[in-house]
Each structure stands twice: as structure tokens, then as C-alpha cells.
Design an enzyme around this catalytic site. Structure first.
Site, mmCIF file in Angstrom:
data_model
loop_
_atom_site.group_PDB
_atom_site.id
_atom_site.type_symbol
_atom_site.label_atom_id
_atom_site.label_comp_id
_atom_site.label_asym_id
_atom_site.label_seq_id
_atom_site.Cartn_x
_atom_site.Cartn_y
_atom_site.Cartn_z
ATOM 1 N N ASN A 131 -13.436 -2.610 -5.519
ATOM 2 C CA ASN A 131 -12.353 -2.894 -6.556
ATOM 3 C C ASN A 131 -10.962 -2.190 -6.007
ATOM 4 O OD1 ASN A 131 -11.690 -0.045 -7.931
ATOM 5 N ND2 ASN A 131 -14.063 -0.230 -8.417
ATOM 6 N N ARG A 132 -9.824 -2.101 -6.754
ATOM 7 C CA ARG A 132 -8.711 -2.084 -6.062
ATOM 8 C C ARG A 132 -8.090 -0.492 -6.604
ATOM 9 N NH1 ARG A 132 -5.177 -7.285 -7.703
ATOM 10 N NH2 ARG A 132 -3.317 -5.784 -7.426
#
Ligand code: C5P
Length: 240
Positions: A47-48
Site C-alpha cells: 500500500n502507499r
């Protein structure tokens, strides 16, 4: 907050001004960053999360006098100068083991990590080839909720969770605070300017019986304000 005192757990927590409650002598564990869930030797689910918020909190807590252990997922960030111990992990299961080890005897756990909700049911030790049957529908299993596991420990540290929401922030935050039995929850509204991956953040704090909004500021400023609030609530005791 002003004055100082013993919180009843043998930790002396001082404060000298409204926003400068310090954590001298407290043992604090912070987890930060994403987790990467490997699919095969070259692919993963991620994820970011940049880890910036968690690293800023680890820095702010160390500057406030705490002995900080930072459990970091895969991030490209230098360890803040005063952090005593950094443990690097990759997956949610590794992060869970590292956190459960680190929180033994700790006073405060601050869960900023964006732990992957799922991992693949079966890791492939060979690179999955295009056209392989089943590759288009990876089977996923849920990862353990590290925060809820720490909150269920007895004895347990003062537990602070984070929640990234895109809507109905207060309502969801209150539910999460209760469901995961947290002492404090930090909710951040995620959009393109603030929150995950950005340099700025805007958060709202929730605890049983109260809340406070911290308007948009740099992650370092938010971290300092959060650490002051966490120190204040920790000192006041969960049931105050
Ligand atoms: O339920 P949600 O994922 O929004 O909760 C976010 C909070 O729970 C964060 O503090 C995060 O670090 C923690 N969490 C966790 N383990 C998971 C999922 C979330 O510790 N598997």
C-alpha cells in the site's frame, strides 16, 4: 497541562507547559509504514503508506524523553536520531511478532502502521507465469489485527490506534475506539493533500468521553501535538 507526577505505573511523566507534556522514562513502541505481502519472488501486495507519520511520532516521542522502539515496515526513511531501537520487518506476520516482543513491559503502543489486511493463502516459491490457472484469482487470507491483539494483552500498555477514513470520520472512529478497546484513536481524513503518502496531515483525536481536532499542519507538527496529547492522557490514566 502543567506540573508533573507519577502515573502509578512507576513512570515519572513531566510537563512544563500546555503542549509540552514529556515522556521522560516511558517506554514507547511505535510501528510504522506499510507491510508487503509476498506473492512470489518478484511480486507483492502493498500500500502507499510512506511511514512519515509514524517516524515523526517516533521522533517526537524520543524528543519528549521516551525510550522508543520503532518497528518499521519497508520504508525509505532514516531512523530518527534519538530512537533507541529500530526493527525492520516486511510482512504483517513479521510485524506482529516484532511488536508483541517489543511491547512486553512497554508503557505506550502507538500503531501508525498501515498493516495489510490480507496476505496470499499460499506463497509461490517460483515466479507465477502468465496464463497459470488460478493466478487471476489469488486466494487471500486475513492478517491478524496487531492493534487489537496488543489491546487484548493483560497487562497492556496505553494503546493508541490510527484510522484513515474518507468519510463519516467521527462515527467510524468512535466505533473503532470501542471495538478495538483503545485508549485513544487518531483519525485522519484521507484526500489528495493530506494523509497517506503526503507531507501534511489533519487529524481528529478520540478517547473515551472526548475528542479534539488538530487542523492541517506538517506531519512533524502534528506528531509533536499528538505526543503531547498522548502523554497527557497516559498520565491522567485510562479511567480519568
Ligand atoms: O480497522 P483499521 O485497519 O482501519 O484500523 C487501523 C488501525 O489498526 C491502525 O492503528 C493500524 O495500525 C491497526 N491495524 C493493525 N493490524 C491490522 C490492521 C490494522 O494493527 N491487521
Amino acid at each position: 497541562m502543567s506540573g508533573g507526577g507519577d502515573d502509578g505505573r512507576g513512570v515519572h511523566v513531566k510537563s512544563s507547559g500546555r503542549d509540552s507534556a514529556t515522556l521522560a522514562g516511558a517506554r514507547v513502541v511505535v510501528n510504522a509504514g506499510p507491510t508487503y505481502e509476498d506473492i512470489d519472488p518478484v511480486r507483492f501486495l502493498g500500500n502507499r503508506s510512506s511511514g512519515k507519520m509514524g517516524f515523526a511520532i517516533a521522533e517526537a516521542a524520543s524528543l519528549a524523553g521516551a525510550e522508543v522502539t520503532l518497528v518499521a515496515g519497508p520504508v525509505a526513511l532514516a531512523t530518527p536520531a534519538k530512537v533507541v531501537l529500530r526493527v525492520d520487518v516486511r510482512s504483517a506476520l513479521q510485524m506482529r511478532d516484532a511488536v508483541l516482543e517489543a511491547v512486553r513491559g512497554a508503557d505506550i503502543f502507538i500503531a501508525t502502521a498501515a498493516v495489510a489486511d490480507w496476505r496470499v493463502a499460499e506463497y509461490s516459491s517460483h515466479k507465477i507465469k502468465k496464463g497459470t490457472r488460478g493466478a487471476r484469482a489469488l486466494e487471500l487470507v486475513e492478517n491478524p489485527d496487531i492493534l487489537a491483539e496488543v489491546a487484548a494483552l493483560d497487562p497492556r500498555p496505553f494503546v493508541v490506534g490510527f484510522a484513515a477514513e474518507t468519510e463519516r470520520v467521527a462515527e467510524r472512529a468512535r466505533k473503532k475506539l470501542e471495538r478495538k478497546k483503545l485508549d485513544m484513536l487518531v483519525a485522519n481524513l484521507v484526500d489528495e493533500h493530506v494523509g497517506i503518502g503526503a507531507d501534511d496531515n489533519a487529524v481528529e483525536l478520540f478517547w473515551p468521553g472526548g475528542s479534539e481536532a488538530l487542523p492541517r499542519a506538517s506531519k512533524l507538527e502534528i506528531a509533536n501535538a499528538l505526543v503531547a496529547r498522548i502523554a497527557g492522557r497516559f498520565r491522567a490514566g485510562r479511567h480519568a
